[in-house]
Design a protein around this motif. Structure first.
Motif: not given
Lengths: 292, 362
Positions: B323-336
């Motif tokens: 939900p909402g506008q989460v600032p993530v860029r393509a190529g960024e590493k995520l820990e889900l």
């Protein structure tokens, strides 16, 4: 601007063949007929002198013309409803997807493939006073012979029967196509609402079929006005002009009496009548037509 | 109200298009038949309506054996996908269609018409022909006809599929409101899971002529009984991975590792199965989630109120929804992060739901 002109030229090139045929075989004869009708002509058809409305006045004083007009009206009232009711009934009976209906569809449309000449020969035999099938059957059941083509009062009916027999195939095909084009959810909706039988025919089927019925009506009326072949083959307008219809009367005046300008006037009047009736149909009847 | 027992349908006498339908629809219930096109849901509805013969099994309507009743004897109404409004009749005559045949007297017809026109907001259109109405208005007329018949059961076959998205949303709540107000029993066919979720008291998911699951919308969403239901319900579609148990957690599609932080191992019959995670069940940080998955954002999409991130999962792409506008860029590493309760397991062969601690299904 240049582009538009180019387009116009292209369009004209494609239209030209059809336009030429129309000019040569429809517009030119039509105009010539109109011109001839206000002139007197000799036996070769050349214009001899201007005569104004003389031909038209003579026309409406002519007993034979009045008889042929009356005959045509009777003929229309016999053949048009006859053809439509019969072809509609046949279409309704065979439109269901039941097995074996294909055979009937073929039988009902086969008259479309028969020429007027062949049909007229066939019916002339059927109507033959002594050897014809109709009278033979009548006599078998103790009836009296009927002078199908020789009795003045019956001949127009006989001619109408042949016309109906000839035209039903085509009308049947149109109406069958119309019935097939009706979305089946209308019927399902009726089934669920409990609207069936006669009610469904009146409230659902016929209104949805109305564009097709209207087409068949207009075509049948115009065809009836222009009927010629059957009369020429079977009765030559007789006995005693009882089957003399408008077009046959024109034919007689041109090719038998060589009275070109008089025939031309009849042609113009027929054109006016057919146009008026068609317009009338479109004004009055088409109001009840719903296009889907 | 409506009961089906072992109902099956075959057109050619050999292949069954619908099989083993057992179902009871209660009075006043809004029951949705949901499934992809060609799953047999419309056929089932048409069998209830009496428009299709029932090949096997029994149908009871209001306690009466209804297999051989004519459509008109079943005391129900139907709204068709194309509305089936008669183009030559006015709105008024369309709404009153069939009431003469049901021997409803004129005065009563007028009363019903007045009421229905008011409920549906059609009062000023009664004199018009369907051709002069908008799609939404036509839909209302079709609905009004159904209501006017005052039959206790109303069948609807994809009634909203010809409307645009906005209007569909409006009509959804309107149909629901009228159904509640009049206490109608509605059987509603749709392929749209949003309609099913928002309108239905209960949903039956059909696929390939078989019942997949019957239940309340949230029950079906939270506890899908098999892979087909799990992937059919929910937008975006549930992420599905080929999974294998390992020491550290779960190896997914042979590449990604869903690492267990508690050291708890996943215990399932067999080593290989399908694992499903809904897009919204990934948390934004590993935090204190039971499992953690490391991935690289491939694409980020903002709808304004939501952020959708897709990441390569070794087979194709999986989707995360926040939900909402989460600032993530393509190529960024995520820990889900994923909680144990949000992990779904399915048998690879049969697609049936597997539950931890052994055993198959419920």
């Amino acid at each position: 601007m240049r582009r538009t002109r180019y387009h116009l030229l292209g369009a004209a090139a494609f239209l030209l063949p059809a336009l030429l045929i129309f000019l040569a075989f429809t517009l030119y004869p039509f105009v010539l007929t109109c011109v001839q009708s206000v002139f007197t002509t000799n036996a070769k058809g050349d214009l001899v002198g201007f005569s104004g409305l003389d031909n038209y006045i003579r026309l409406f004083q002519s007993t034979i013309y009045r008889i042929s007009l009356k005959n045509t009206i009777v003929y229309i009232f016999l053949t048009v409803p006859g053809t439509i009711v019969l072809s509609l009934a046949m279409a309704l009976l065979t439109s269901s997807g039941r097995k074996g209906m294909g055979i009937f569809r073929t039988i009902f449309t086969f008259t479309m493939g028969i020429s007027v000449a062949a049909a007229s020969m066939f019916w002339t035999f059927m109507f033959h006073p002594t050897m014809g099938l109709l009278n033979t059957v009548l006599e078998m059941f103790g009836g009296e012979r009927v002078g199908w083509l020789t009795d003045m009062d019956v001949a127009i009916l006989s001619i109408s029967i042949v016309t109906i027999w000839m035209n039903t195939g085509y009308c049947y095909l149109i109406l069958l196509g119309g019935l097939k084009s009706i979305d089946k959810t209308y019927y399902e909706c009726s089934d669920i609402a409990g609207v069936g039988g006669w009610q469904r025919l009146r409230k659902v089927t016929l209104p949805l079929l109305s564009p097709f019925l209207f087409y068949v009506l207009v075509i049948s009326v115009v065809n009836a006005f222009q009927s010629f072949g059957v009369i020429d083959m079977m009765t030559h307008g007789g006995p005693a002009n009882s089957t003399n219809l408008l077009v046959y009367s024109i034919y007689e005046d041109v090719f038998v009496n060589y009275n070109y300008s008089f025939a031309a006037a009849q042609g113009v009047v027929l054109f006016v009548i057919v146009t008026l009736i068609s317009l009338l149909q479109m004004k009055i009847v088409e109001r009840r037509v719903t296009y889907q | 109200m409506i009961r089906l027992e072992n109902v099956a349908k075959s057109y050619d006498g050999k292949t069954m298009v619908i099989q083993d339908i057992n179902l009871e629809i209660k009075k006043g219930e809004f029951f949705v038949l949901l499934g992809p096109s060609g799953c047999g849901k419309s056929t089932l509805l048409r069998m209830i309506a009496g428009l299709e013969k029932i090949t096997q099994g029994d149908l009871w309507i209001d306690g009466q054996h209804a297999n051989d009743l004519l459509p008109k004897e079943r005391n129900l109404s139907m709204v068709f996908q194309n509305y089936a409004l008669f183009p030559h009749m006015t709105v008024r005559d369309n709404i009153l269609f069939g009431l003469d045949a049901r021997k409803v007297d004129r005065q009563e017809q007028e009363e019903r018409l007045g009421k229905v026109a008011e409920i549906m907001g059609l009062a000023e259109y009664l004199g018009r022909k369907p051709g002069q109405l908008s799609g939404g208005q036509r839909q209302r007329v079709a609905l009004a006809r159904s209501i006017c018949s005052q039959t206790p059961i109303c069948l609807m076959d994809e009634p909203l599929s010809n409307l645009d998205a906005k209007l569909r949303g409006q009509m959804r709540s309107e149909i629901r409101r009228i159904q509640r107000m009049l206490g109608l029993t509605i059987v509603y066919v749709t392929h749209d899971q949003v309609e099913a979720m928002t309108m239905g008291d209960r949903i039956m998911v059909l696929n390939g002529g078989h019942v997949q699951q019957v239940g309340e919308p949230l029950e079906v969403y939270n506890n899908p009984e098999n892979l087909q239901v799990a992937t059919f319900i929910g937008m975006p579609q549930m992420n599905v991975f080929r999974a294998q148990t390992e020491e550290e957690g779960l190896r997914m599609n042979g590449s990604l590792l869903l690492r267990s932080r508690s050291g708890r191992t996943i215990r399932l019959p067999g080593q290989e199965f399908e694992a499903g995670i809904r897009a919204e069940h990934f948390s934004q940080t590993g935090g204190d989630a039971d499992y953690v998955l490391e991935a690289e954002a491939a694409m980020v999409e903002y709808t304004g109120d939501e952020t959708q991130i897709s990441f390569a999962d070794g087979q194709g792409y999986s989707v995360v929804k926040w939900p909402g506008q989460v600032p993530v860029r393509a190529g960024e590493k995520l820990e889900l992060g994923v909680d144990a309760e949000h992990l779904y397991f399915f048998d690879r062969e049969t697609g049936r739901r597997l539950r931890q601690g052994g055993g198959e299904g419920q």
